[in-house]
Scaffold this motif. Structure first.
Motif, PDB file in Angstrom:
ATOM      1  N   HIS A  41       0.835  -1.211   0.000  1.00 12.86           N
ATOM      2  CA  HIS A  41       0.000   0.000   0.000  1.00 12.86           C
ATOM      3  C   HIS A  41       0.865   1.254   0.000  1.00 12.86           C
ATOM      4  O   HIS A  41       0.523   2.267  -0.596  1.00 12.86           O
ATOM      5  CB  HIS A  41      -0.937  -0.008   1.213  1.00 12.86           C
ATOM      6  N   ASP A  42       2.023   1.168   0.645  1.00 14.28           N
ATOM      7  CA  ASP A  42       2.961   2.282   0.727  1.00 14.28           C
ATOM      8  C   ASP A  42       3.926   2.191  -0.460  1.00 14.28           C
ATOM      9  O   ASP A  42       4.727   1.264  -0.551  1.00 14.28           O
ATOM     10  CB  ASP A  42       3.713   2.196   2.057  1.00 14.28           C
ATOM     11  N   GLU A  43       3.861   3.166  -1.364  1.00 12.45           N
ATOM     12  CA  GLU A  43       4.672   3.130  -2.578  1.00 12.45           C
ATOM     13  C   GLU A  43       6.174   3.157  -2.282  1.00 12.45           C
ATOM     14  O   GLU A  43       6.950   2.491  -2.985  1.00 12.45           O
ATOM     15  CB  GLU A  43       4.295   4.283  -3.504  1.00 12.45           C
ATOM     16  N   ASP A  44       6.601   3.911  -1.262  1.00 16.19           N
ATOM     17  CA  ASP A  44       8.025   3.944  -0.908  1.00 16.19           C
ATOM     18  C   ASP A  44       8.497   2.578  -0.412  1.00 16.19           C
ATOM     19  O   ASP A  44       9.565   2.097  -0.799  1.00 16.19           O
ATOM     20  CB  ASP A  44       8.303   5.006   0.158  1.00 16.19           C
ATOM     21  N   ARG A  45       7.692   1.973   0.434  1.00 15.32           N
ATOM     22  CA  ARG A  45       8.014   0.631   0.952  1.00 15.32           C
ATOM     23  C   ARG A  45       8.081  -0.358  -0.204  1.00 15.32           C
ATOM     24  O   ARG A  45       9.001  -1.171  -0.280  1.00 15.32           O
ATOM     25  CB  ARG A  45       6.946   0.216   1.958  1.00 15.32           C
ATOM     26  N   GLU A  46       7.107  -0.277  -1.101  1.00 15.51           N
ATOM     27  CA  GLU A  46       7.084  -1.162  -2.261  1.00 15.51           C
ATOM     28  C   GLU A  46       8.374  -1.010  -3.073  1.00 15.51           C
ATOM     29  O   GLU A  46       9.000  -2.001  -3.461  1.00 15.51           O
ATOM     30  CB  GLU A  46       5.873  -0.830  -3.130  1.00 15.51           C
ATOM     31  N   GLY A  47       8.776   0.231  -3.313  1.00 18.04           N
ATOM     32  CA  GLY A  47       9.994   0.479  -4.074  1.00 18.04           C
ATOM     33  C   GLY A  47      11.231  -0.092  -3.413  1.00 18.04           C
ATOM     34  O   GLY A  47      12.108  -0.660  -4.079  1.00 18.04           O
ATOM     35  N   ARG A  48      11.316   0.043  -2.097  1.00 15.55           N
ATOM     36  CA  ARG A  48      12.470  -0.494  -1.357  1.00 15.55           C
ATOM     37  C   ARG A  48      12.521  -2.017  -1.462  1.00 15.55           C
ATOM     38  O   ARG A  48      13.600  -2.600  -1.654  1.00 15.55           O
ATOM     39  CB  ARG A  48      12.432  -0.060   0.104  1.00 15.55           C
ATOM     40  N   ILE A  49      11.359  -2.671  -1.342  1.00 17.11           N
ATOM     41  CA  ILE A  49      11.319  -4.134  -1.420  1.00 17.11           C
ATOM     42  C   ILE A  49      11.664  -4.594  -2.832  1.00 17.11           C
ATOM     43  O   ILE A  49      12.436  -5.532  -3.025  1.00 17.11           O
ATOM     44  CB  ILE A  49       9.943  -4.675  -0.985  1.00 17.11           C
ATOM     45  N   VAL A  50      11.109  -3.912  -3.837  1.00 21.67           N
ATOM     46  CA  VAL A  50      11.393  -4.249  -5.232  1.00 21.67           C
ATOM     47  C   VAL A  50      12.886  -4.137  -5.507  1.00 21.67           C
ATOM     48  O   VAL A  50      13.488  -5.017  -6.133  1.00 21.67           O
ATOM     49  CB  VAL A  50      10.570  -3.352  -6.193  1.00 21.67           C
ATOM     50  N   ASP A  51      13.498  -3.059  -5.029  1.00 23.83           N
ATOM     51  CA  ASP A  51      14.938  -2.871  -5.224  1.00 23.83           C
ATOM     52  C   ASP A  51      15.741  -3.958  -4.511  1.00 23.83           C
ATOM     53  O   ASP A  51      16.671  -4.532  -5.083  1.00 23.83           O
ATOM     54  CB  ASP A  51      15.383  -1.494  -4.732  1.00 23.83           C
ATOM     55  N   ALA A  52      15.390  -4.240  -3.265  1.00 21.42           N
ATOM     56  CA  ALA A  52      16.130  -5.230  -2.480  1.00 21.42           C
ATOM     57  C   ALA A  52      15.977  -6.641  -3.057  1.00 21.42           C
ATOM     58  O   ALA A  52      16.923  -7.427  -3.051  1.00 21.42           O
ATOM     59  CB  ALA A  52      15.661  -5.204  -1.023  1.00 21.42           C
ATOM     60  N   ALA A  53      14.789  -6.945  -3.580  1.00 22.84           N
ATOM     61  CA  ALA A  53      14.528  -8.281  -4.124  1.00 22.84           C
ATOM     62  C   ALA A  53      14.900  -8.381  -5.599  1.00 22.84           C
ATOM     63  O   ALA A  53      14.879  -9.470  -6.165  1.00 22.84           O
ATOM     64  CB  ALA A  53      13.051  -8.639  -3.942  1.00 22.84           C
ATOM     65  N   ASP A  54      15.238  -7.237  -6.212  1.00 26.43           N
ATOM     66  CA  ASP A  54      15.540  -7.175  -7.642  1.00 26.43           C
ATOM     67  C   ASP A  54      14.433  -7.857  -8.443  1.00 26.43           C
ATOM     68  O   ASP A  54      14.639  -8.836  -9.142  1.00 26.43           O
ATOM     69  CB  ASP A  54      16.897  -7.806  -7.957  1.00 26.43           C
ATOM     70  N   THR A  55      13.237  -7.306  -8.288  1.00 26.79           N
ATOM     71  CA  THR A  55      12.082  -7.869  -8.975  1.00 26.79           C
ATOM     72  C   THR A  55      11.331  -6.771  -9.713  1.00 26.79           C
ATOM     73  O   THR A  55      11.792  -5.645  -9.819  1.00 26.79           O
ATOM     74  CB  THR A  55      11.201  -8.654  -7.978  1.00 26.79           C
ATOM     75  N   ASN A  56      10.172  -7.072 -10.206  1.00 28.73           N
ATOM     76  CA  ASN A  56       9.385  -6.230 -11.102  1.00 28.73           C
ATOM     77  C   ASN A  56       8.365  -5.373 -10.362  1.00 28.73           C
ATOM     78  O   ASN A  56       7.878  -5.764  -9.304  1.00 28.73           O
ATOM     79  CB  ASN A  56       8.627  -7.150 -12.056  1.00 28.73           C
ATOM     80  N   GLU A  57       8.014  -4.244 -10.964  1.00 30.76           N
ATOM     81  CA  GLU A  57       6.885  -3.436 -10.505  1.00 30.76           C
ATOM     82  C   GLU A  57       5.799  -3.506 -11.568  1.00 30.76           C
ATOM     83  O   GLU A  57       6.099  -3.648 -12.754  1.00 30.76           O
ATOM     84  CB  GLU A  57       7.305  -1.976 -10.315  1.00 30.76           C
ATOM     85  N   VAL A  58       4.559  -3.407 -11.162  1.00 30.11           N
ATOM     86  CA  VAL A  58       3.451  -3.383 -12.116  1.00 30.11           C
ATOM     87  C   VAL A  58       3.518  -2.057 -12.851  1.00 30.11           C
ATOM     88  O   VAL A  58       3.590  -0.993 -12.230  1.00 30.11           O
ATOM     89  CB  VAL A  58       2.095  -3.541 -11.402  1.00 30.11           C
ATOM     90  N   GLY A  59       3.498  -2.104 -14.155  1.00 30.60           N
ATOM     91  CA  GLY A  59       3.622  -0.879 -14.934  1.00 30.60           C
ATOM     92  C   GLY A  59       2.817  -0.921 -16.210  1.00 30.60           C
ATOM     93  O   GLY A  59       1.842  -1.670 -16.343  1.00 30.60           O
ATOM     94  N   LEU A  60       3.251  -0.133 -17.167  1.00 31.10           N
ATOM     95  CA  LEU A  60       2.557   0.026 -18.435  1.00 31.10           C
ATOM     96  C   LEU A  60       2.378  -1.302 -19.163  1.00 31.10           C
ATOM     97  O   LEU A  60       1.317  -1.575 -19.723  1.00 31.10           O
ATOM     98  CB  LEU A  60       3.331   1.016 -19.315  1.00 31.10           C
ATOM     99  N   LYS A  61       3.405  -2.136 -19.140  1.00 29.52           N
ATOM    100  CA  LYS A  61       3.336  -3.431 -19.824  1.00 29.52           C
ATOM    101  C   LYS A  61       2.185  -4.281 -19.289  1.00 29.52           C
ATOM    102  O   LYS A  61       1.476  -4.930 -20.049  1.00 29.52           O
ATOM    103  CB  LYS A  61       4.665  -4.166 -19.641  1.00 29.52           C
ATOM    104  N   GLU A  62       1.993  -4.274 -17.973  1.00 27.05           N
ATOM    105  CA  GLU A  62       0.968  -5.113 -17.354  1.00 27.05           C
ATOM    106  C   GLU A  62      -0.419  -4.477 -17.430  1.00 27.05           C
ATOM    107  O   GLU A  62      -1.408  -5.159 -17.659  1.00 27.05           O
ATOM    108  CB  GLU A  62       1.321  -5.385 -15.884  1.00 27.05           C
ATOM    109  N   GLU A  63      -0.499  -3.185 -17.213  1.00 26.19           N
ATOM    110  CA  GLU A  63      -1.795  -2.515 -17.117  1.00 26.19           C
ATOM    111  C   GLU A  63      -2.308  -1.972 -18.447  1.00 26.19           C
ATOM    112  O   GLU A  63      -3.484  -1.689 -18.575  1.00 26.19           O
ATOM    113  CB  GLU A  63      -1.725  -1.357 -16.123  1.00 26.19           C
ATOM    114  N   GLY A  64      -1.407  -1.771 -19.384  1.00 25.51           N
ATOM    115  CA  GLY A  64      -1.794  -1.139 -20.638  1.00 25.51           C
ATOM    116  C   GLY A  64      -1.826   0.377 -20.468  1.00 25.51           C
ATOM    117  O   GLY A  64      -1.841   0.900 -19.348  1.00 25.51           O
TER     118      GLY A  64
END
Length: 115
Positions: A41-64
């Protein structure tokens, strides 16, 4: 709750450490970076986890394009539900997961690779 649907797998976790562990477990079972998403729910927290896990964020490719533009005008809850449905879940499942996110939990989603 774990959800294994036709298109995607999701797991609700208590914190970022557990989310990173789940990402690693999924990678060890054959998923790639491009198949795995972390949502908070927290975008900053999400970004930190994504960076630490080296994984994907939901973006244009997924949502259109339409979904990505619409999210600029949605509440965070509506945006999260849209992201979750764009990854292959029903609206009812997205509602459930968004309520879990409201409680401070983190969701790791893995899309099944295309055959």
């Amino acid at each position: 709750m774990d959800s294994i649907g036709a298109q995607s797998y999701a797991k609700v976790l208590e914190n970022g450490v557990q989310a990173i562990e789940e990402v690693n477990r999924l990678r060890n079972s054959g998923y790639t970076r491009e198949d795995i998403y972390v949502i908070s729910h927290d975008e900053d927290r999400e970004g930190r986890i994504v960076d630490a896990a080296d994984t994907n964020e939901v973006g244009l490719k997924e949502e259109g394009l339409f979904g990505a533009i619409a999210n600029m005008f949605r509440s965070r809850g509506d945006e999260l539900r849209s992201m979750i449905t764009s990854l292959g879940f029903t609206e009812a499942e997205a509602d459930f997961y968004e309520k879990e996110l409201d409680l401070g939990k983190v969701i790791v989603i893995a899309k099944k690779p295309s055959a």
